[in-house]
Design a protein around this motif. Structure first.
Motif, PDB file in Angstrom:
ATOM      1  N   PRO A 527      35.837 -74.467 -35.679  1.00  0.00           N
ATOM      2  CA  PRO A 527      34.686 -73.583 -35.919  1.00  0.00           C
ATOM      3  C   PRO A 527      34.697 -72.290 -35.108  1.00  0.00           C
ATOM      4  O   PRO A 527      34.071 -71.308 -35.510  1.00  0.00           O
ATOM      5  N   ALA A 528      35.427 -72.262 -33.985  1.00  0.00           N
ATOM      6  CA  ALA A 528      35.431 -71.042 -33.163  1.00  0.00           C
ATOM      7  C   ALA A 528      36.519 -70.053 -33.576  1.00  0.00           C
ATOM      8  O   ALA A 528      36.566 -68.922 -33.103  1.00  0.00           O
ATOM      9  N   ARG A 559      33.798 -69.290 -24.387  1.00  0.00           N
ATOM     10  CA  ARG A 559      34.210 -70.699 -24.404  1.00  0.00           C
ATOM     11  C   ARG A 559      35.294 -70.898 -23.350  1.00  0.00           C
ATOM     12  O   ARG A 559      36.062 -69.989 -23.049  1.00  0.00           O
ATOM     13  N   ASN A 560      35.406 -72.086 -22.861  1.00  0.00           N
ATOM     14  CA  ASN A 560      36.478 -72.424 -21.938  1.00  0.00           C
ATOM     15  C   ASN A 560      37.792 -72.477 -22.729  1.00  0.00           C
ATOM     16  O   ASN A 560      37.960 -73.296 -23.622  1.00  0.00           O
ATOM     17  N   ARG A 565      42.064 -74.802 -26.335  1.00  0.00           N
ATOM     18  CA  ARG A 565      43.478 -75.098 -26.653  1.00  0.00           C
ATOM     19  C   ARG A 565      43.644 -76.580 -26.987  1.00  0.00           C
ATOM     20  O   ARG A 565      44.330 -76.936 -27.939  1.00  0.00           O
ATOM     21  N   LYS A 566      42.989 -77.424 -26.195  1.00  0.00           N
ATOM     22  CA  LYS A 566      43.086 -78.869 -26.456  1.00  0.00           C
ATOM     23  C   LYS A 566      42.492 -79.224 -27.821  1.00  0.00           C
ATOM     24  O   LYS A 566      43.053 -80.012 -28.577  1.00  0.00           O
ATOM     25  N   GLU A 567      41.336 -78.625 -28.114  1.00  0.00           N
ATOM     26  CA  GLU A 567      40.661 -78.931 -29.385  1.00  0.00           C
ATOM     27  C   GLU A 567      41.517 -78.488 -30.575  1.00  0.00           C
ATOM     28  O   GLU A 567      41.620 -79.187 -31.584  1.00  0.00           O
ATOM     29  N   ILE A 568      42.140 -77.308 -30.445  1.00  0.00           N
ATOM     30  CA  ILE A 568      42.973 -76.786 -31.541  1.00  0.00           C
ATOM     31  C   ILE A 568      44.155 -77.732 -31.781  1.00  0.00           C
ATOM     32  O   ILE A 568      44.468 -78.095 -32.913  1.00  0.00           O
ATOM     33  N   PHE A 587      45.064 -66.259 -26.919  1.00  0.00           N
ATOM     34  CA  PHE A 587      43.874 -65.744 -27.613  1.00  0.00           C
ATOM     35  C   PHE A 587      43.969 -64.220 -27.675  1.00  0.00           C
ATOM     36  O   PHE A 587      44.275 -63.569 -26.669  1.00  0.00           O
ATOM     37  N   THR A 588      43.768 -63.681 -28.873  1.00  0.00           N
ATOM     38  CA  THR A 588      43.994 -62.247 -29.101  1.00  0.00           C
ATOM     39  C   THR A 588      42.723 -61.591 -29.657  1.00  0.00           C
ATOM     40  O   THR A 588      41.878 -62.256 -30.243  1.00  0.00           O
TER      41      THR A 588
END
Length: 635
Positions: A527-528, A559-560, A565-568, A587-588
């Motif tokens: 979602p992010a 967001r942390n 990264r873990k969620e992705i 992240f870009t």
């Protein structure tokens, strides 16, 4: 003849089988019954992919503008041919009827002739999305000049490269263009480009933004006074079937752009036939493709395909975000648009805005939705289907290329059952083949390989301007006797095709072939995440590992990043498996994109490889500034 307009699935299979059994007879019938010829062909098709040499309707004579304009005058003279919607919503739309179009194209053609342009000369067109762009394209075709449209967002370097490559004699441009709330100094870009184009002696300038510009004496002339004095009668030049109609540049994955050459008869027949079926166009429909005529989509499905069918085609000057992100839906409501054809990039950008701006408008006129330019990801497909089509308007996810001239794999609306992320079935006459890495064709269903086409279709590009060897090398050398698309695809259990992305976007990780498109789809489910691009980078153990560039939605909260990264990676594991997890996630602020919305993965690969000594020409990107930002933060 029912073959021209397919209305149910059984008929599709019947017609498709017929087109494979005897392609020459099939295309001859389509060509004979639906177009105007000055002389019929001596031979429908001759071809040899080893040279490669392809000729359709050899010996036939015609003029494509007689098919797009003249033949409609008696029955559709007062019908709107081009419906021009200007950048500013407060400016009135312009309805150009077929009668108006006839007069305006002829006047423009006479101006070109008066300036010394003759059959076979190349004319570079660098205009914004205003009526003069469509009219100048048709005016060139009227007199047999070869048009080379360059998207009016390219830099002066990109413009001069293209002018010089095809040795254009003349440039058509405007004082400037509107783009949302901004104006762009097109004439200044042309002036800069022409400093290195010694063979251009004439520049005709349309007035659009009424700015003060520099007019070079002896070279530059205002277009309007010339048109005012021109005659409305212009005999159409009789063209041979295989005479070039236009050159259109497509960026090569390496080196300089390729000038794809499209010829007259086959291109006309195929674009008209695909338009009629893929959009199920009916006589009084209003059709809108949001592309720019600077791309093949605009050539085939704003100008030639629709006009050859006597359609009403919308031409939009602006951007989807001006004056707000409801602009597309405002236009659909205002003009009661029936078919709407746009790019996944636009759909994702609009989806990011939520649905409030959609719900304000009445979209009930929509019958067919189209997607073009890249494979559409599942999330965007569902948003488009639910919110724009209200689950009533089928989505045609069309796969094709600048090189193919027309749509190659696509559902036919109300005929082919759709499936998210699948372009579904080959269009009539198209013979796809999936090849493995050993050059063997993969038969049957539930296979994945490299997408080739094993038989010519009428609108295939015939060569690369001035470089036939490169044409052969790029498209016909990888697999014997086949056109190689450069794309990977899978065929599911019912024979539907899903394009998995460029083959150079297939990364072998620990011996597993991983297509980047499905991984990006999974990442984009978070979602992010707004969008992502995955490339490979060298890894000591796995050979290659995966590097993800991820742009986040602006949710207003920080967001942390480690948690993200873990969620992705958790989503990737769930969708594809742990083998596809990303080793690095950067992240870009954005991703480098071409003007048509394609992500330039070649640049991202080089950055991930830490090889930034030569990134090539980044000036033609939509957002060149993000490249430095990504390099500064590389992991």
């Amino acid at each position: 003849m029912s073959n021209y307009h397919i209305k149910h699935l059984e008929e599709y299979y019947q017609v498709y089988r017929k087109s494979l059994r005897n392609p020459e007879a099939f295309w001859e019938e389509i060509a004979e019954e639906h177009f105007l010829w000055r002389k019929k062909w001596d031979r429908v098709l001759s071809w040899d992919f080893s040279k490669p040499e392809i000729k359709w309707f050899e010996g036939a004579q015609l003029n494509i503008t007689e098919n797009c304009i003249d033949r409609h005058l008696t029955t559709r003279g007062e019908k709107t041919a081009i419906l021009f919607e200007p950048n500013d919503p407060n400016d009135p739309a312009e309805h150009i009827t077929y009668n108006d179009l006839y007069a305006r194209v002829n006047k423009f053609a006479n101006v070109l002739k008066a300036q010394g342009i003759k059959k076979g000369d190349r004319v570079c067109i660098y205009l914004p999305m205003i009526p003069e762009l469509a009219i100048s394209v048709l005016a060139c075709a009227r007199i047999g000049a070869i048009h080379s449209v360059v998207f009016a967002g390219f830099s002066s370097t990109a413009l001069s490269t293209r002018i010089n490559d095809s040795d254009c004699k003349m440039v058509l441009t405007s004082d400037g263009s509107y783009r949302g709330s901004k104006t762009i100094d097109l004439k200044g870009i042309v002036d800069e480009a022409l400093e290195s184009c010694p063979d251009v002696h004439t520049v005709l300038v349309a007035k659009r933004i009424h700015s003060d510009i520099n007019m070079k004496s002896g070279r530059d002339q205002w277009l309007q006074p010339l048109l005012d004095n021109a005659s409305v009668d212009c005999e159409a030049e009789i063209m041979q079937a295989e005479d070039p109609l236009f050159i259109l540049y497509t960026s090569g994955s390496t080196g300089k752009p390729k000038g794809m050459v499209h010829t007259t008869a086959g291109y006309m027949v195929y674009t008209a036939y695909t338009f009629k079926n893929v959009f199920q166009y009916k006589e009084d429909d209003v059709y809108w493709c949001t592309a720019d005529i600077g791309w093949i989509t605009g050539h085939s499905y704003i100008v030639y395909g629709p006009l050859a069918n006597g359609a009403t085609t919308v031409m939009f000057e602006g951007v989807p975000s001006y004056p707000d992100f409801g602009r597309f839906w405002d236009i659909v409501q205002k003009h009661k648009v029936n078919q709407f054809y746009t790019a996944p990039t636009a759909i994702r950008a609009l989806a990011k805005q939520g649905t409030e701006l959609v719900e304000k408008y009445d979209l009930s006129s929509l019958k067919v939705l189209g997607s073009v330019g890249e494979p559409i990801n599942e999330e965007a497909w569902h948003w488009y289907n639910d919110n724009i089509g209200k689950k009533q308007s089928p989505i045609v996810d069309t796969w094709w290329q600048t090189e193919t001239g027309g749509i190659m794999v696509s559902p036919i609306p109300f005929v082919t059952p759709t499936k998210p992320t699948y372009a579904t079935l080959p269009f009539i006459g198209i013979q796809p083949a999936l090849m493995d890495e050993n050059g063997q064709e993969l038969k049957g269903n539930q296979v994945e390989g490299r997408l080739c086409i094993k038989f010519p279709w009428p609108s295939i590009a015939r060569t690369i301007w001035g470089n036939h060897e490169r044409y052969k090398e790029t498209y016909f050398s990888a697999y014997e006797n086949k056109y190689f698309t450069g794309d990977g695809a899978l065929r599911d259990e019912v024979g539907y095709y899903r394009i998995t992305g460029r083959v150079d976007d297939v990364i072998i990780v620990s011996g597993h072939n991983l297509g980047t498109a499905p991984i990006e789809d999974a990442v984009n489910e978070h979602p992010a995440v707004a969008e992502s691009a995955i490339v490979g980078f060298p890894h000591d153990v796995k050979g290659s590992a995966l590097y993800g560039y991820v742009t986040l939605k602006d949710t207003g909260e920080s967001r942390n990043h480690d948690n993200l990264r873990k969620e992705i990676n958790q989503i990737i594991t769930e969708h594809i498996g742990p083998i596809a997890k990303l080793d690095k996630i950067q992240f870009t602020s954005g991703l480098p994109k071409t003007r048509s919305g394609k992500i330039m993965r070649r640049i991202l690969r080089k950055i991930a490889h830490k090889d930034t000594s030569n990134l090539g020409d980044t000036s033609t990107l939509l957002n060149p500034e993000v490249v430095q930002d990504i390099m500064d933060n590389v992991l």
